[in-house]
Design an enzyme around this catalytic site. Structure first.
Site, PDB file in Angstrom:
ATOM      1  N   PHE A  61      60.322  57.340  66.803  1.00 57.09           N
ATOM      2  CA  PHE A  61      59.907  57.291  68.204  1.00 57.09           C
ATOM      3  C   PHE A  61      59.714  55.837  68.647  1.00 57.09           C
ATOM      4  O   PHE A  61      59.049  55.062  67.965  1.00 57.09           O
ATOM      5  CB  PHE A  61      58.607  58.086  68.395  1.00 57.09           C
ATOM      6  N   GLN A  62      60.275  55.511  69.760  1.00 56.36           N
ATOM      7  CA  GLN A  62      60.238  54.148  70.331  1.00 56.36           C
ATOM      8  C   GLN A  62      60.750  53.096  69.355  1.00 56.36           C
ATOM      9  O   GLN A  62      60.299  51.950  69.359  1.00 56.36           O
ATOM     10  CB  GLN A  62      58.825  53.804  70.837  1.00 56.36           C
ATOM     11  N   MET A  71      73.631  37.159  99.705  1.00 56.85           N
ATOM     12  CA  MET A  71      74.696  36.338  99.142  1.00 56.85           C
ATOM     13  C   MET A  71      75.965  37.157  98.947  1.00 56.85           C
ATOM     14  O   MET A  71      77.072  36.676  99.204  1.00 56.85           O
ATOM     15  CB  MET A  71      74.257  35.706  97.816  1.00 56.85           C
ATOM     16  N   GLU A 130      57.386  45.039  81.589  1.00 56.92           N
ATOM     17  CA  GLU A 130      57.551  43.979  80.591  1.00 56.92           C
ATOM     18  C   GLU A 130      58.469  42.853  81.057  1.00 56.92           C
ATOM     19  O   GLU A 130      58.330  41.710  80.619  1.00 56.92           O
ATOM     20  CB  GLU A 130      58.070  44.559  79.271  1.00 56.92           C
ATOM     21  N   LYS A 167      54.387  48.056  62.812  1.00 55.18           N
ATOM     22  CA  LYS A 167      53.004  48.477  63.036  1.00 55.18           C
ATOM     23  C   LYS A 167      52.174  48.473  61.752  1.00 55.18           C
ATOM     24  O   LYS A 167      51.003  48.082  61.763  1.00 55.18           O
ATOM     25  CB  LYS A 167      53.020  49.892  63.636  1.00 55.18           C
TER      26      LYS A 167
END
Lengths: 169, 580
Positions: free
Chosen positions: B114-115, B484, B52, B164
């Protein structure tokens, strides 16, 4: 709580916000991540139920007022910000306090209370619950006055404020 | 007004279509699953990413290259948290993006489902604004508001969190009535872009009397589509221009008045001209610490004109003598009109111009010549890439030494050809950002200039590039180090190298790239550079990765050490004896 002296270190912002969930978290989060210190904060609905009003006393040692106002203004849910200079605002705060009050000291306590313009809310066997509404400085003074009696519990609301009315308006 | 019954998922897709969204970068999961069904029937093309964060940087690259908002869609919980880095990156660089996240059903919010994660809470400080939608009926309005906020005023990322149940056709809560008449409700959002005439007049007066003026140009010029206006202002007044890391390309590098990039790794002339100026006209720039160096020693004699659309930037870092809140293009056009009407003044800038050209002669960007036996010079690789690729090539970069060399040695003559992570400094930005740019500008050549540390953070998106058909090219400047950090340890930590060596042999980048469907080459010899680049530029049916083996010891110069003022700029050893 150590309340501000009415000097220029503290400014009062009256902030109208949309009455939506999470708005207080946005304001508090902004102050936290930008390092602005809040001296006191009061939140309540307004006469229009779409909006709430926050009265925020800002400690200007932590950040310039200009930055605080501009950053607040960037929050999408902030609708209006009024900055009240010390001296141009009417400020009030409510304190409720429970103090030790053995029967032999009650007269003395009530006399002080009357002089300050407070009220007795409840009386117990050896304690009294009092309230006082007033400018924050007077609340401070009264709190100091009560200390020798023995403060059991104390709650202050933080200040709310509106601008002084313009005589010409 | 007629309405059409539909479910929230359909409404979401339709609302995105209404905003003109043609590309959506994302990855489905449980909570966002119902929205992926109506997507099948939509005109919107979905690009399936492998992580993502990649979707977020692709949306960012797309937005940089096209000027249109980039859109990503991910699921709840880890989908959302993986996108946080990309949101923060876009927030700091003011990139217009809209991020749709799935959320657990309204009734499950707050139960540690969940999630589940507190997506709006987590992203509050890394977005311009975010929304949690709890009613299907609100979806079209909130989507419209999200795009409006993302693209107006100072642009930025906006997140819309969608539970949802309000998009799931199997749930009654998803029922809604679509109406084309969508009214926004944003009483606290007023992105005013006008400018105050008196401020413009005051700015013009300062410009007229300045003997050592510099136009200090930031990324706001690009956001305001103000490159042409800027050119008019510069040419009308003859004032030199510095373009910050976020503004490379906003003014042509090949223009006589262009001094290039200022800041920590800016070139000597750009840094010193700002430092010695008596007037800085800051246009869409925010006095970032990487530009100013130690603030109390920055441009000590300069008066400041500061134009920014975000009033909170005015006076945030450096007090402005004239602060102009407004859109850069509007402000510059007003300034040009004012100067044309009332004259340019008669300040004598002859001596200043000769000082500037003297610095340019004595302190060009240089690096030491390659000696046989050495690995490649990274600067030389970039110069060859620049000279062998089309003039309007889009360059995306990661973060670190390769980013600074790319900014220094590329020749940016067109706006929107340089895409990088300036504010957040997000390693791994290059590859997904390049993919997003290619997706938005399919006819343009897109090179990602990347380091080996960066490459390993987001290389999996080359799979996306291959599968989805985005033939980007990656120049991997591979020095086996976090370069760097290694440079700082060499210069400031007595050459004590702590956790900066990656590996000389692992991974095998050529094999890795090939396994992801890319054409891949490895170049060790300077004589092979041109042939490899030419071959890469001829390939347009798949991504290309060239593993350039470059010197680990090479450092980025000039450099303002951390905590030093810009007057203490460290020049490369080759120029150490030059009189300043």
């Amino acid at each position: 709580m150590n309340v501000a002296e009415p000097d220029y270190r503290y400014h009062t912002l009256v902030v109208t916000v949309e009455n939506k969930s999470g708005v207080l978290a946005r304001v508090a989060g902004l102050f936290a991540r930008r390092g602005f210190n809040i001296e006191s904060l009061a939140v309540a609905p307004t006469d229009d139920d779409r909006f709430s009003r926050l009265t925020i006393v800002v400690d200007l040692e932590s950040a310039p007022l200009d930055q605080v106002v501009k950053q607040l203004d960037k929050l999408v849910n902030v609708v209006e910000i009024r900055e009240l200079h010390p001296g141009s605002a009417v400020e009030r705060e409510l304190m409720i306090v429970t103090v030790e009050a053995e029967p032999d000291r009650r007269d003395e306590l009530v006399e002080q209370l009357d002089r300050a313009g407070g009220k007795v809310l409840s009386v117990g066997a050896d304690r009294m619950m009092l309230s006082l509404v007033g400018p924050p400085k007077r609340i401070d003074e009264f709190e100091n006055l009560l200390r020798p009696f023995g403060i059991v519990e104390l709650q202050r609301t933080g200040r709310v404020a509106l601008a002084v009315l313009d005589e010409d308006a | 007004m007629t309405t059409t019954p539909m479910d929230g998922g359909q409404a979401l897709i339709r609302a995105l279509e209404n905003e003109g969204v043609d590309l959506l970068f994302g990855l489905p999961g449980g909570a966002i699953l119902p929205v992926y069904d109506p997507l099948i029937d939509s005109s919107i093309r979905h690009v399936l990413v492998r992580h993502e964060q990649g979707a977020g940087h692709m949306a960012s690259g797309y937005a940089h290259a096209t000027g249109r908002p980039g859109v990503l869609m991910v699921t709840s919980g880890p989908g959302a948290t993986n996108a946080v880095t990309a949101l923060c990156d876009a927030h700091l660089d003011s990139v217009p993006m809209v991020c749709i996240t799935g959320q657990v059903p309204v009734g499950a919010i707050g139960t540690d489902a969940f999630q589940e994660c507190d997506t709006t809470g987590i992203t509050m400080s890394v977005t311009k604004h975010n929304f949690l939608v709890t009613e299907a009926q609100d979806i079209p309005r909130v989507v419209k508001e999200a795009f409006h906020i993302a693209t107006t005023g100072r642009p930025g990322p906006v997140l819309v969190d969608i539970p949802k149940d309000i998009v799931d056709p199997g749930n009654p809560a998803s029922a809604m009535e679509w109406s084309d008449d969508i009214e926004m409700d944003l009483p606290g959002y007023n992105p005013d872009t006008g400018v105050d005439k008196a401020d413009i007049a005051a700015a013009a007066d300062l410009i007229r009397s300045a003997e050592r003026p510099v136009l200090y140009v930031g990324g706001g010029i690009l956001k305001a589509r103000a490159a042409e206006a800027l050119r008019q202002l510069a040419e009308l007044t003859g004032i030199h221009v510095v373009t910050t890391l976020m503004a490379r390309g906003a003014f042509p590098d090949s223009h006589d008045l262009c001094l290039g990039m200022p800041g920590m790794h800016g070139n000597f002339t750009a840094v010193t001209a700002m430092q010695e100026a008596d007037l800085l006209v800051a246009l869409g720039a925010r006095f970032d610490d990487r530009v100013t160096g130690r603030l109390d020693g920055f441009a000590p004699d300069a008066r400041i004109v500061h134009v920014d659309i975000d009033s909170a930037e005015l006076g945030k870092v450096r007090r402005a003598d004239v602060a102009i809140r407004g859109d850069c293009r509007v402000a510059i056009e007003a300034l040009v009109a004012e100067l044309q009407a009332d004259g340019l003044g008669d300040a004598d800038r002859v001596a200043w111009r000769s000082r500037v050209s003297g610095w340019q002669e004595r302190f060009p960007l240089v690096y030491e010549a390659w000696v046989p036996g050495q690995a490649l010079k990274p600067q030389y690789v970039i110069e060859r890439l620049r000279d062998l690729s089309p003039d309007d090539t889009i360059v995306a970069s990661g973060v670190g030494q390769h980013q600074m060399w790319a900014s220094q040695y590329w020749n940016f003559d067109h706006p929107y050809t340089w895409i990088n992570s300036g504010g957040l400094g997000t390693m791994g930005y290059a590859i997904p950002a390049a993919i997003g740019a290619k997706a938005g500008m399919p006819d343009r050549m897109v090179w990602a200039i990347d380091g080996d540390g960066c490459f390993q953070m987001t290389a999996q998106e080359l799979v996306t590039a291959t599968v989805e058909g985005f033939p980007i090219k990656v120049a991997l400047l591979n020095n086996s180090y976090l370069g760097m950090v290694r440079q700082w340890q060499e210069m400031f930590y007595d050459e004590r190298y702590s956790e900066v060596f990656l590996s000389k042999d692992v991974p095998d980048y050529k094999m890795w790239a090939q396994s992801m469907g890319c054409e891949a080459m490895r170049v060790d010899d300077p004589d092979e550079i041109d042939a490899a680049i030419t071959k890469a530029n001829e390939i347009d049916d798949r991504p290309v990765v060239i593993d350039f083996r470059v010197m680990a010891e090479e450092k980025v110069y000039p450099m303002v050490p951390s905590g030093a003022t810009n007057s203490d700029l460290v020049v490369p050893p080759l120029q150490a004896d030059q009189p300043r």
